[in-house]
Design a protein around this motif. Sequence first.
Motif, PDB file in Angstrom:
ATOM      1  N   LYS A 137      -4.735  24.346   9.567  1.00  0.00           N
ATOM      2  CA  LYS A 137      -3.953  24.687   8.378  1.00  0.00           C
ATOM      3  C   LYS A 137      -3.354  26.084   8.528  1.00  0.00           C
ATOM      4  N   GLY A 138      -2.034  26.172   8.360  1.00  0.00           N
ATOM      5  CA  GLY A 138      -1.334  27.447   8.429  1.00  0.00           C
ATOM      6  C   GLY A 138      -1.480  28.248   7.152  1.00  0.00           C
ATOM      7  N   HIS A 139      -0.962  29.469   7.146  1.00  0.00           N
ATOM      8  CA  HIS A 139      -1.080  30.364   5.985  1.00  0.00           C
ATOM      9  C   HIS A 139      -0.395  29.813   4.750  1.00  0.00           C
ATOM     10  N   SER A 140       0.554  28.900   4.907  1.00  0.00           N
ATOM     11  CA  SER A 140       1.256  28.311   3.754  1.00  0.00           C
ATOM     12  C   SER A 140       0.477  27.165   3.119  1.00  0.00           C
ATOM     13  N   GLY A 141      -0.606  26.737   3.785  1.00  0.00           N
ATOM     14  CA  GLY A 141      -1.409  25.619   3.277  1.00  0.00           C
ATOM     15  C   GLY A 141      -1.040  24.285   3.901  1.00  0.00           C
ATOM     16  N   ASN A 142      -0.001  24.263   4.723  1.00  0.00           N
ATOM     17  CA  ASN A 142       0.414  23.032   5.404  1.00  0.00           C
ATOM     18  C   ASN A 142      -0.313  22.892   6.736  1.00  0.00           C
ATOM     19  N   ILE A 151      -1.078  17.573   3.620  1.00  0.00           N
ATOM     20  CA  ILE A 151      -1.695  16.245   3.549  1.00  0.00           C
ATOM     21  C   ILE A 151      -2.494  15.995   4.821  1.00  0.00           C
ATOM     22  N   LYS A 152      -3.719  15.522   4.648  1.00  0.00           N
ATOM     23  CA  LYS A 152      -4.580  15.225   5.800  1.00  0.00           C
ATOM     24  C   LYS A 152      -4.269  13.820   6.326  1.00  0.00           C
ATOM     25  N   ALA A 153      -3.075  13.681   6.861  1.00  0.00           N
ATOM     26  CA  ALA A 153      -2.614  12.396   7.395  1.00  0.00           C
ATOM     27  C   ALA A 153      -2.973  12.298   8.879  1.00  0.00           C
ATOM     28  N   PRO A 154      -2.924  11.089   9.454  1.00  0.00           N
ATOM     29  CA  PRO A 154      -3.223  10.936  10.884  1.00  0.00           C
ATOM     30  C   PRO A 154      -2.375  11.846  11.773  1.00  0.00           C
ATOM     31  N   ARG A 155      -1.117  12.070  11.403  1.00  0.00           N
ATOM     32  CA  ARG A 155      -0.256  12.906  12.255  1.00  0.00           C
ATOM     33  C   ARG A 155      -0.674  14.378  12.233  1.00  0.00           C
ATOM     34  N   ALA A 156      -1.548  14.782  11.308  1.00  0.00           N
ATOM     35  CA  ALA A 156      -2.044  16.161  11.247  1.00  0.00           C
ATOM     36  C   ALA A 156      -3.392  16.315  11.943  1.00  0.00           C
ATOM     37  N   VAL A 164       3.371  30.073  12.295  1.00  0.00           N
ATOM     38  CA  VAL A 164       3.961  29.131  11.343  1.00  0.00           C
ATOM     39  C   VAL A 164       4.864  29.907  10.399  1.00  0.00           C
ATOM     40  N   GLU A 165       6.132  29.483  10.342  1.00  0.00           N
ATOM     41  CA  GLU A 165       7.084  30.044   9.383  1.00  0.00           C
ATOM     42  C   GLU A 165       7.721  28.871   8.655  1.00  0.00           C
ATOM     43  N   GLU A 166       7.381  28.732   7.377  1.00  0.00           N
ATOM     44  CA  GLU A 166       7.764  27.573   6.575  1.00  0.00           C
ATOM     45  C   GLU A 166       7.271  26.307   7.275  1.00  0.00           C
ATOM     46  N   GLN A 167       8.189  25.422   7.736  1.00  0.00           N
ATOM     47  CA  GLN A 167       7.750  24.208   8.437  1.00  0.00           C
ATOM     48  C   GLN A 167       7.774  24.356   9.951  1.00  0.00           C
ATOM     49  N   ASP A 168       8.368  25.442  10.421  1.00  0.00           N
ATOM     50  CA  ASP A 168       8.521  25.622  11.864  1.00  0.00           C
ATOM     51  C   ASP A 168       7.255  26.185  12.492  1.00  0.00           C
ATOM     52  N   ILE A 227      -6.563  27.935   9.861  1.00  0.00           N
ATOM     53  CA  ILE A 227      -7.914  27.559   9.450  1.00  0.00           C
ATOM     54  C   ILE A 227      -8.215  26.209  10.108  1.00  0.00           C
ATOM     55  N   ILE A 228      -9.334  26.169  10.828  1.00  0.00           N
ATOM     56  CA  ILE A 228      -9.709  24.921  11.521  1.00  0.00           C
ATOM     57  C   ILE A 228     -10.654  24.135  10.616  1.00  0.00           C
TER      58      ILE A 228
END
Length: 197
Positions: free
Chosen positions: A69-74, A91-96, A174-178, A193-194
């Motif tokens: 999890k990045g600083h933005s929460g994503n 979202i804790k989806a399979p792709r994450a 991590v900057e926004e979604q990038d 955060i792991i």
Amino acid sequence: MFEGPSGGFVPPGRRRPAAADLQLQHLHGSAGREQLDGRSRSLEIVARSAAKRAPASKAIKDGDTVLLKGHSGNYLNSDNVVDDVKARAAIKAPRAMWTIEKAGGGAISAGDVVHLRGYTGGYIDIQGDMVRVRRADRSRCKGVMITKGEAAGPVNEGDCVYLCGGERRTYVDVEEQDVRARWPDEGKWQALIIEKE
């Protein structure tokens, strides 16, 4: 000469009661007052009980499925269509989800080189300042070094970690979604955060 909690005199050699001792004194009257000089048995029992109920930190080890999890929460995530790693949603989806792998297996510690395999089978790889999922055999990916800033020791669930790699030894940020790897810093944008699935 010291003043007591209510403004009264505290003789030399005695300590001023801590807030917890004063609470104990208030709750237990004179029985609590007798224990002001030493460690309170009641407080000790409460502390031990709380320690037993506290969840043990879960060490991260080879083969575990983790989320970053990045600083933005994503969460960092991969896609089955493009190679770029993104941080699109919280979202804790399979792709994450990433499978963390370490040569030789065992627990993951700060300073270890690890490989992060996405749900489509590719591995995180840093090329220049780009963070991509490289759909190749693990032996063709260099992996990333996982650190905990100044801290050493095993990596546990909930730890703040940093991922360093590539030819320039830059950290994933991590900057926004990038998601990129632009600087050799362990700053706010690089903090991840792991979490364990």
